[in-house]
Design an enzyme around this catalytic site. Structure first.
Site, PDB file in Angstrom:
ATOM      1  N   ALA A 281      22.516 -38.678  18.088  1.00  0.00           N
ATOM      2  CA  ALA A 281      21.778 -38.421  16.857  1.00  0.00           C
ATOM      3  C   ALA A 281      22.490 -39.117  15.707  1.00  0.00           C
ATOM      4  CB  ALA A 281      21.723 -36.919  16.583  1.00  0.00           C
ATOM      5  N   GLU A 283      22.911 -39.085  11.310  1.00  0.00           N
ATOM      6  CA  GLU A 283      22.718 -38.197  10.157  1.00  0.00           C
ATOM      7  C   GLU A 283      22.115 -38.828   8.901  1.00  0.00           C
ATOM      8  OE1 GLU A 283      25.670 -39.348  11.359  1.00  0.00           O
ATOM      9  OE2 GLU A 283      27.143 -39.653   9.767  1.00  0.00           O
ATOM     10  N   HIS A 316      25.397 -30.177  13.857  1.00  0.00           N
ATOM     11  CA  HIS A 316      26.313 -31.284  13.571  1.00  0.00           C
ATOM     12  C   HIS A 316      25.727 -32.227  12.508  1.00  0.00           C
ATOM     13  CE1 HIS A 316      29.335 -34.375  14.950  1.00  0.00           C
ATOM     14  NE2 HIS A 316      28.441 -35.160  14.365  1.00  0.00           N
ATOM     15  N   GLU A 317      24.520 -32.685  12.747  1.00  0.00           N
ATOM     16  CA  GLU A 317      23.956 -33.690  11.828  1.00  0.00           C
ATOM     17  C   GLU A 317      23.660 -33.086  10.462  1.00  0.00           C
ATOM     18  OE1 GLU A 317      24.445 -36.504  12.885  1.00  0.00           O
ATOM     19  OE2 GLU A 317      24.527 -36.126  15.040  1.00  0.00           O
TER      20      GLU A 317
HETATM   21  N1  BES Z   1      27.395 -40.390  13.059  1.00  0.00           N
HETATM   22  C1  BES Z   1      27.164 -40.095  14.422  1.00  0.00           C
HETATM   23  C2  BES Z   1      26.281 -41.098  15.100  1.00  0.00           C
HETATM   24  C3  BES Z   1      26.969 -42.328  15.618  1.00  0.00           C
HETATM   25  C4  BES Z   1      27.712 -42.269  16.780  1.00  0.00           C
HETATM   26  C5  BES Z   1      26.847 -43.540  14.979  1.00  0.00           C
HETATM   27  C6  BES Z   1      28.330 -43.398  17.277  1.00  0.00           C
HETATM   28  C7  BES Z   1      27.460 -44.678  15.450  1.00  0.00           C
HETATM   29  C8  BES Z   1      28.215 -44.603  16.613  1.00  0.00           C
HETATM   30  C9  BES Z   1      26.511 -38.727  14.575  1.00  0.00           C
HETATM   31  O1  BES Z   1      26.786 -37.828  13.560  1.00  0.00           O
HETATM   32  C10 BES Z   1      27.089 -38.112  15.816  1.00  0.00           C
HETATM   33  O2  BES Z   1      28.218 -37.736  15.799  1.00  0.00           O
HETATM   34  N2  BES Z   1      26.308 -38.057  16.882  1.00  0.00           N
HETATM   35  C11 BES Z   1      26.781 -37.559  18.156  1.00  0.00           C
HETATM   36  C12 BES Z   1      26.129 -36.263  18.494  1.00  0.00           C
HETATM   37  C13 BES Z   1      26.957 -35.110  18.018  1.00  0.00           C
HETATM   38  C14 BES Z   1      26.294 -33.792  18.246  1.00  0.00           C
HETATM   39  C15 BES Z   1      28.313 -35.074  18.644  1.00  0.00           C
HETATM   40  C16 BES Z   1      26.445 -38.570  19.205  1.00  0.00           C
HETATM   41  O3  BES Z   1      25.548 -39.364  18.955  1.00  0.00           O
HETATM   42  O4  BES Z   1      27.048 -38.561  20.251  1.00  0.00           O
HETATM   43 ZN    ZN Z   2      28.624 -36.973  13.605  1.00  0.00          ZN
END
Ligand code: BES
Ligand code: ZN
Length: 886
Positions: A281, A283, A316-317
């Site tokens: 996901a 944010e 989280h988001e």
């Molecule tokens: N900001 C991240 C998304 C992201 C992840 C962007 C890797 C670029 C590279 C987002 O907030 C996030 O952490 N997403 C997680 C899910 C979360 C519930 C741990 C993910 O995508 O794994």
């Molecule tokens: Zn994150």
């Protein structure tokens, strides 16, 4: 990695800076390209005839500069860029003007085109099917960490914050969404069939948080108690799958508002499920994008596990809307502030919404434990880490930034207490709102609110790689107990050589006379210390790190450990404490401090364990030993050992959900049946086969929580016809979760022919690019044969895989298909391959995978004989081997 030149902190020159982008995007959903134009309000701070910006994969058609004086009606002339020079390597473009730009404000206008790519980054296309079966595409952005530069030429650094006025030009009848609420919609005069949708100006924000989606979706909506409009967008026809996330979001936003004492600053928030999505996901401020599985819950057929994970991802988001979006890290070095914090607070939020999940115990089994494993490696990195090029930035979305980050926040929260912690957060979020902050800024706020030496303590955890193991022994002195505690850096593969670094360690201590209370907390500031516990009888145990809130491992003296075993057996120790004893022991065994056979002896004390999360952790650790033994002749006696360990709880749970049983019982049944079936426990297998055929033949549908273990059991112990049936089920279902479940179990098959089918399937049209890696990992992770075949497959298909996932964190997952081998030959094979096929976004993953292989090899070498002797002795003693298939 040492010899790579690090880029300086901020990479774009400071002479020209933007304040607002008026951006218009017109995606073509059939030709897969887009037209862009952007009017950028800039301030020229030093006289220059060149403007350097980030740009990649876009073609600039024209660029002009209008000085502020001209905008105000004076006669200064508009300048046209005479040179447009791309520095592709650096993802930059330099615009050169025929004369210098005067100091002060001006407008830079750029017209350009780009591709609507299929790589799930930048501005890309996502494929979906309409309810009548037609294939169509949506246009979606994913910009973190540094793909904004492929959507518009811009200053793409998190500290260069700006406002955006977004306009989307889209086909009539398509939905258009962006960060802010829609403010206008009108047909385009000169473009029949297109409408121009405009959105309100965003607050000041970083470029990586910009978002746009154009497509067809249904939605459900609601309002929070504080008036924010919340919508959850789903695929067409699946609006009811959005209710669960909507309910979580509507509870979560007021929860954070109160917790931070800072309101959510935008008028709306949309959560949207995107069919093709590279991560879990993202944010984006006001328009959060999700992988479908991370957002949608089928009210009729979702598992407990799925609901829980949706709640966590939503929590989280939404936390990022404050922590990350309102206050943003200064540079990627402080990425952990975003991700570690959001990972910590997603648990706080889920604990608030669903107390029956006992989610903090699960935190220990997942994030805490995973972080300790990863950070024990030599090839780990400090939480605050220097990063320069985009490949390096991508690499740090890892267990250290997320799970270690979250774990050290949890340790600090416990140490200073909730009230001081909240006060400090409020201070931080209000002091730095609409700006950027670094790690030290957070510490300063928490120091101010708590009066504790937060910066001094926390610096030891964020600037140094690794963490300590505490060696502890005790002695009784009259009424008192004296503890001798010494810290030393923990090394996954052995003891630390030389002068160990030290950490400032808050140590919680509990004792047998009151097992679930923290009796005292001491702050270890030096290498060693003596602690007196007054008034503790000689027959009472002492447990360090009670609640498992401290980010370290504990190595007890033999007598201290022995005294804890009865408290595991009778469950007088709380679950987190029971969990961490065996988790620390297995790590100490890998490091050569404890024999693996002794760990198996201790594990027997968990025979009557009732807690799901403790079993989850035991199950993971069983797999670590399985990886060692899988190549040896004692693997089958190891399987009998494990089956005996899991049988009592399996019997207690049975196959039928008991009315009124909880969320965790359902997940425990999944875990236990999975292990028993996988390891060929005859009664489980027979029942699995029976229930599978009842399911397939339509006599009785399998409850969702039972499907994974049943599919695994029948695949592992079945032939090609089972694989055929399961693949047919995959093709026929339109339930996402079922499709995902099937993708993840295929690797359980046991013949090379079937495993090859699973691997070939992973790259077929039937599997979305976002899921391919998981299918391959499923093959690599479930058998010895699969491990070898998956690694061969990755090497044979490297061109294709690297092409698909270049520059993303997916490549890291692929590298890990090789990480569970246990021989030096394999380590060299991995090295040889990646020496000739370098992966800039996964260099550290390659080093870690090699280190892990060598750790396994050394562990097996050291403990193999003792494990074998223990397992053989046990089977002659009469372990119930008859219950296990060959
Ligand atoms: N900001 C991240 C998304 C992201 C992840 C962007 C890797 C670029 C590279 C987002 O907030 C996030 O952490 N997403 C997680 C899910 C979360 C519930 C741990 C993910 O995508 O794994
Ligand atoms: Zn994150």
């Amino acid at each position: 990695m040492e010899n790579k030149t690090k880029r300086p902190f901020q990479v774009l020159p400071k002479d020209v800076r933007p304040t607002n982008y008026a951006l218009s995007l017109q995606p073509d959903l059939e030709l897969f390209n887009f037209l862009g134009n952007v009017d950028i309000d800039v301030q020229v701070k030093c006289v220059t005839s060149q403007v350097v910006m980030n740009s990649v994969d876009i073609d600039i058609i024209s660029a002009t500069y209008t000085p502020g004086s001209a905008i105000d009606g004076e006669t200064a002339t508009e300048l046209t860029a005479t040179g447009i020079n791309y520095q592709n390597e650096d993802e930059k473009v330099t615009l050169t003007f025929s004369s210098a730009l005067a100091l002060g404000n001006g407008k830079l206008r750029i017209d350009y085109t780009g591709e609507l790519n299929d790589k799930m980054k930048g501005f890309y296309r996502s494929k979906y099917r309409t309810p009548d079966g037609e294939t169509r595409y949506a246009a979606v952005t994913h910009l973190e960490p540094s793909y904004a530069r492929s959507v518009l030429p811009c200053w793409d650094e998190p500290a260069i914050k700006v406002t955006f006025d977004v306009t989307l030009v889209v086909p009539e009848g398509r939905l258009a969404l962006s960060n802010m609420n829609e403010t206008g919609r009108r047909p385009c005069a000169n473009k029949p069939g297109l409408v121009e949708v405009s959105f309100a100006r965003t607050p000041i924000m970083s470029t990586y948080l910009l978002a746009a989606v154009v497509g067809e979706y249904d939605f459900v909506e609601g309002r929070t108690s504080d008036g924010t409009h919340v919508r959850v967008f789903t695929p067409l026809g699946k609006a009811d799958h959005g209710h669960f996330a909507l309910e979580v979001a509507i509870k979560t936003i007021p929860f954070y508002t109160q917790y931070f004492d800072v309101p959510y600053p935008l008028p709306k928030i949309d959560l949207i499920a995107i069919a093709d999505f590279s991560v879990g996901a993202m944010e984006n401020w006001g328009l959060v994008t999700y992988r479908e599985l991370a957002l949608l819950v089928d009210p009729k057929s979702s598992s407990s596990e799925a609901r829980q994970s949706v709640a966590l991802v939503v929590g989280h988001e939404l936390a990022h809307q404050w922590f990350g979006n309102l206050v943003t890290m200064e540079w990627w070095t402080h990425l952990w502030l975003n991700e570690g914090f959001a990972t910590w607070i997603e648990y706080l939020c889920v604990d608030h919404c669903f107390q029956d999940f006992h989610i903090w115990t699960q935190f220990v089994a997942k994030d805490h434990s995973r972080a300790l494993d990863s950070d024990g490696l030599e090839n780990s990195h400090p939480v605050e880490v220097e990063v320069g090029n985009p490949g390096e930035v991508n690499e740090i979305f890892d267990a250290i930034s997320y799970s270690k980050g979250a774990s050290i926040i949890r340790m600090l929260h416990a140490f200073i207490g909730d009230a001081a912690f909240r006060k400090g957060l409020h201070l931080y979020l209000t002091k730095f709102e609409y700006r950027n902050a670094a790690t030290e800024d957070l510490w300063a706020c928490l120091e101010e609110s708590s009066g504790q030496p937060v910066a001094a303590i926390m610096r030891t955890w964020t600037t140094q790689l690794g963490y300590p193991v505490l060696h502890v022994s005790d002695e009784q002195q009259g009424e008192d107990r004296i503890l001798n505690i010494t810290q030393e850096k923990f090394c996954a593969g052995g003891t630390f050589k030389g002068d160990s670094p030290t950490w400032m360690v808050p140590i919680t201590i509990s004792t047998g006379d009151n097992p679930s209370e923290v009796r005292m907390t001491v702050l270890l500031e030096k290498q060693s210390t003596r602690v007196t516990i007054p008034g503790l009888q000689a027959n009472q145990w002492v447990k360090l790190n009670s609640g498992t809130v401290g980010f370290y491992r504990t190595c007890y003296s033999q007598p201290m450990l022995k005294a804890l075993i009865p408290a595991i057996r009778d469950q007088s120790l709380p679950p987190c404490d029971r969990l961490s004893i065996q988790d620390d022991l297995i790590a100490l065994s890998c490091a050569g401090v404890v024999s693996a056979a002794d760990v198996l002896r201790v594990m027997e004390a968990y025979m009557n364990e009732p807690d799901f999360t403790v079993w989850m952790s035991l199950n993971v650790n069983v797999s670590s030993i399985a990886v060692l033994l899988i190549n040896t002749d004692c693997f089958s006696s190891f399987q009998s050992y494990v089956v005996d360990l899991f049988t009592p709880v399996g019997k207690r749970l049975g196959w039928e959900a008991i009315t009124g049983e909880g969320h965790l019982d359902a997940m425990l049944r999944t875990t236990v049946l999975d292990r028993l079936g996988r390891y060929g426990h005859r009664p489980t297998l027979a029942e699995a086969k029976r229930r599978f055929s009842d399911h397939v033949e339509g006599r009785r549908t399998l409850p969702v929580d039972m499907r994974r273990p049943v599919y695994i059991a029948v695949l592992r112990h079945g032939d090609a016809s089972v694989m055929d049936t399961i693949l047919k089920m995959f093709r026929e279902t339109d339930e996402l979760e079922e499709k995902h479940r099937i993708q993840m179990v295929l690797g359980a098959a046991s013949s090379s022919e079937l495993l090859q089918r699973a691997l070939d399937f992973s790259l077929s049209e039937e599997v979305r690019s976002q899921d391919t890696v998981f299918v391959i990992a499923s093959v690599a992770g479930q058998s010895r044969l699969g491990m070898g075949m998956a690694w061969d497959f990755v090497r044979e298909n490297w061109m294709e895989l690297n092409g698909r996932y270049q520059g993303t964190s997916m490549l890291g997952h692929l590298v890990w298909t090789a990480g569970n081998f246990a021989s030096e030959e394999r380590a060299l094979e991995v090295k040889a391959f990646f020496d000739t096929h370098p992966v800039p976004s996964a260099e550290r993953a390659v080093q870690q995978a090699m280190e892990n292989i060598r750790l396994n090899a050394a562990w097996l070498e050291r403990d193999g004989a003792a494990l074998k002797a223990f397992l053989e002795e046990r089977s002659t003693r009469g372990g119930d081997t008859s219950a296990v298939c060959a």
